[in-house]
Scaffold this active site. Structure first.
Site, PDB file in Angstrom:
ATOM      1  N   ASN A  42      65.420  -1.731  64.232  1.00 31.82           N
ATOM      2  CA  ASN A  42      64.323  -2.585  64.700  1.00 31.82           C
ATOM      3  C   ASN A  42      63.530  -2.957  63.460  1.00 31.82           C
ATOM      4  O   ASN A  42      62.817  -2.121  62.903  1.00 31.82           O
ATOM      5  CB  ASN A  42      63.456  -1.812  65.706  1.00 31.82           C
ATOM      6  CG  ASN A  42      62.217  -2.602  66.100  1.00 31.82           C
ATOM      7  OD1 ASN A  42      62.072  -3.774  65.745  1.00 31.82           O
ATOM      8  ND2 ASN A  42      61.314  -1.965  66.832  1.00 31.82           N
ATOM      9  N   LYS A  47      61.085  -4.899  63.162  1.00 35.80           N
ATOM     10  CA  LYS A  47      59.656  -5.152  63.424  1.00 35.80           C
ATOM     11  C   LYS A  47      59.208  -6.428  62.689  1.00 35.80           C
ATOM     12  O   LYS A  47      59.983  -7.356  62.600  1.00 35.80           O
ATOM     13  CB  LYS A  47      58.826  -3.922  63.057  1.00 35.80           C
ATOM     14  CG  LYS A  47      59.384  -2.656  63.739  1.00 35.80           C
ATOM     15  CD  LYS A  47      58.462  -1.497  63.697  1.00 35.80           C
ATOM     16  CE  LYS A  47      59.095  -0.308  64.427  1.00 35.80           C
ATOM     17  NZ  LYS A  47      58.236   0.849  64.499  1.00 35.80           N
ATOM     18  N   HIS A  68      58.772  -2.250  73.719  1.00 31.09           N
ATOM     19  CA  HIS A  68      58.483  -1.342  72.603  1.00 31.09           C
ATOM     20  C   HIS A  68      57.016  -0.910  72.699  1.00 31.09           C
ATOM     21  O   HIS A  68      56.170  -1.695  73.130  1.00 31.09           O
ATOM     22  CB  HIS A  68      58.757  -2.052  71.267  1.00 31.09           C
ATOM     23  CG  HIS A  68      58.726  -1.104  70.112  1.00 31.09           C
ATOM     24  ND1 HIS A  68      57.549  -0.671  69.546  1.00 31.09           N
ATOM     25  CD2 HIS A  68      59.723  -0.459  69.457  1.00 31.09           C
ATOM     26  CE1 HIS A  68      57.836   0.194  68.574  1.00 31.09           C
ATOM     27  NE2 HIS A  68      59.142   0.334  68.503  1.00 31.09           N
ATOM     28  N   GLU A  72      54.808  -0.747  70.584  1.00 30.72           N
ATOM     29  CA  GLU A  72      53.896  -1.647  69.866  1.00 30.72           C
ATOM     30  C   GLU A  72      53.563  -2.869  70.717  1.00 30.72           C
ATOM     31  O   GLU A  72      52.448  -3.392  70.667  1.00 30.72           O
ATOM     32  CB  GLU A  72      54.520  -2.035  68.514  1.00 30.72           C
ATOM     33  CG  GLU A  72      54.463  -0.860  67.538  1.00 30.72           C
ATOM     34  CD  GLU A  72      55.612  -0.790  66.551  1.00 30.72           C
ATOM     35  OE1 GLU A  72      56.282  -1.808  66.311  1.00 30.72           O
ATOM     36  OE2 GLU A  72      55.839   0.322  66.001  1.00 30.72           O
ATOM     37  N   GLU A 124      61.293   6.677  72.708  1.00 31.13           N
ATOM     38  CA  GLU A 124      60.558   6.687  71.447  1.00 31.13           C
ATOM     39  C   GLU A 124      59.180   7.313  71.647  1.00 31.13           C
ATOM     40  O   GLU A 124      58.255   6.625  72.103  1.00 31.13           O
ATOM     41  CB  GLU A 124      60.387   5.260  70.924  1.00 31.13           C
ATOM     42  CG  GLU A 124      61.690   4.543  70.634  1.00 31.13           C
ATOM     43  CD  GLU A 124      61.512   3.433  69.611  1.00 31.13           C
ATOM     44  OE1 GLU A 124      62.225   3.456  68.608  1.00 31.13           O
ATOM     45  OE2 GLU A 124      60.643   2.561  69.802  1.00 31.13           O
ATOM     46  N   GLY A 162      57.042   5.784  62.918  1.00 29.74           N
ATOM     47  CA  GLY A 162      56.453   5.420  61.627  1.00 29.74           C
ATOM     48  C   GLY A 162      55.596   6.513  61.013  1.00 29.74           C
ATOM     49  O   GLY A 162      54.836   6.265  60.080  1.00 29.74           O
ATOM     50  N   SER A 197      61.113   7.862  63.520  1.00 34.73           N
ATOM     51  CA  SER A 197      61.375   8.517  62.234  1.00 34.73           C
ATOM     52  C   SER A 197      62.800   9.038  62.085  1.00 34.73           C
ATOM     53  O   SER A 197      63.028  10.083  61.479  1.00 34.73           O
ATOM     54  CB  SER A 197      60.346   9.625  61.975  1.00 34.73           C
ATOM     55  OG  SER A 197      59.045   9.085  61.948  1.00 34.73           O
TER      56      SER A 197
HETATM   57  P1  13P Z   1      60.427   4.356  62.690  1.00 34.79           P
HETATM   58  O1  13P Z   1      61.894   4.645  62.591  1.00 34.79           O
HETATM   59  O2  13P Z   1      59.891   3.583  61.531  1.00 34.79           O
HETATM   60  O3  13P Z   1      59.644   5.591  63.016  1.00 34.79           O
HETATM   61  O4  13P Z   1      60.248   3.362  63.955  1.00 34.79           O
HETATM   62  C1  13P Z   1      60.834   3.688  65.152  1.00 34.79           C
HETATM   63  C2  13P Z   1      60.735   2.528  66.048  1.00 34.79           C
HETATM   64  O5  13P Z   1      59.682   2.170  66.521  1.00 34.79           O
HETATM   65  C3  13P Z   1      61.977   1.797  66.358  1.00 34.79           C
HETATM   66  O6  13P Z   1      61.783   0.915  67.404  1.00 34.79           O
END
Ligand code: 13P
Length: 249
Positions: A10, A12, A95, A97, A167, A173, A213
Site C-alpha cells: 500500500n 499510500k 483503510h 486512514e 491492521e 507506521g 509494520s
Molecule cells: P506500515 O507497513 O507502514 O506500518 O503500514 C501498514 C498499512 O497501513 C498498510 O495498509
C-alpha cells in the site's frame, strides 16, 4: 485446498508518477515468485503508468480507494469502472486512514465493497482496532462489527474471492508490529466470524492478510501462521525490501 498467499504493497500518498515507474523497475526482478499473488496498491494518478510498467510481470495493480456511485457529479472521486478500464484488479476499501481522516463509516464502506465486487474488482477490506480498544478488551467485538457491517448484502461466493486485511491501528507506521500470536488470534477471529455469517467453506476460502509494520525481518513468521494469508505492507513496500517480503520463505 491451501489458500494462495497474497502480498500487497500500500503505497499510500507516496510516489509521483515518474518515481512510481522507477520503483516498479527497481522491484521488477526482486518480486518474482510463483508462490504468492503480488499487488501494488498505488495512488490514483500512478495507476496508468504503473499498469504499463508492470505489464508482462507477475504484479497486479490495485487502487487505494474508490467511490460507490457509477458516475456523475462527485468532484474528485474515482469510480469502479474507471479503475477496471485502467487495468486495476484490486481496491483497498476502508483503510484505517480513510476511516479516521476522511470519516468513512461502515455504511459507506459497505456500498463501496458491493460496487467493487459488482464491477469485478477484488476488494481488500481493512479492519482493525485502536490501542485504546485493545486495552479495553473489545478488539474482537469491534472487528466483528466492522466485518459484519461492511459485508451486509455480500454473498458467500463474493466473499470467497475477497481479501480482508487485519491492521491494528497501533501497529501502522509505528514500527510496533503485533506479535505473531496477536495477529494470528485476530485473523482466526475474523475467519470464525465469516464462518458464522456464511459457512465454513467461505471462511476457509477468504484470504486474510496482516498489516502493520510488516518488514523483511518479521514477514516469514507472520505469514507462517495458519490464518494469515499474506500481508498488506506500507512503508516497506516502497523499498527493495519488498522483494524480501514477497520471497519471505
Ligand atoms: P506500515 O507497513 O507502514 O506500518 O503500514 C501498514 C498499512 O497501513 C498498510 O495498509
Amino acid at each position: 485446498m491451501a489458500r494462495r498467499k497474497i502480498i500487497a504493497g500500500n503505497w499510500k500518498m507516496n510516489m509521483t508518477p515518474s518515481q512510481a515507474v522507477e520503483l516498479c523497475n527497481t522491484l521488477k526482478d526482486l518480486v518474482v515468485t510463483d508462490e504468492a499473488d503480488v499487488v501494488y496498491c498505488v495512488p490514483a494518478i500512478d495507476i496508468i503508468p504503473v499498469v504499463e510498467a508492470v505489464k508482462g510481470t507477475n504484479v497486479e495493480v490495485g487502487a487505494e480507494n474508490m467511490y460507490f456511485e457509477d458516475k456523475g457529479a462527485y468532484t474528485g472521486e474515482i469510480c469502479a469502472s474507471m479503475l477496471v478500464d485502467a487495468g486495476v484488479k484490486y481496491v483497498i476499501i476502508g483503510h484505517s486512514e480513510r476511516r479516521d481522516y476522511f470519516r468513512e463509516c461502515d455504511c459507506l464502506l459497505n456500498k463501496k465493497v458491493k460496487k467493487a465486487l459488482e464491477a469485478g474488482l477484488t476488494p481488500i477490506l481493512c479492519c482493525g482496532e485502536s490501542l485504546e480498544q485493545r486495552e479495553m478488551g473489545v478488539t474482537m467485538d469491534w472487528i466483528r462489527l466492522q466485518i459484519k457491517s461492511d459485508l451486509v448484502g455480500v454473498t458467500a461466493d463474493q466473499v470467497k474471492g475477497m481479501v480482508i486485511a487485519y491492521e491494528p491501528i497501533w501497529a501502522i507506521g509505528t514500527g510496533k508490529t503485533a506479535t505473531t500470536q496477536q495477529a494470528q488470534e485476530v485473523c482466526k477471529g475474523i475467519r470464525d466470524c465469516i464462518a458464522e455469517i456464511y459457512d465454513t467453506d467461505t471462511a476457509e476460502a477468504v484470504r486474510i492478510q496482516y498489516g502493520g509494520s510488516v518488514n523483511a525481518g518479521n514477514a516469514a513468521e507472520l505469514f507462517a501462521q495458519p490464518d494469515i494469508d499474506g500481508g498488506l505492507v506500507g512503508g516497506a513496500s516502497l523499498k527493495a525490501d519488498f522483494g524480501k517480503i514477497v520471497n519471505y520463505k
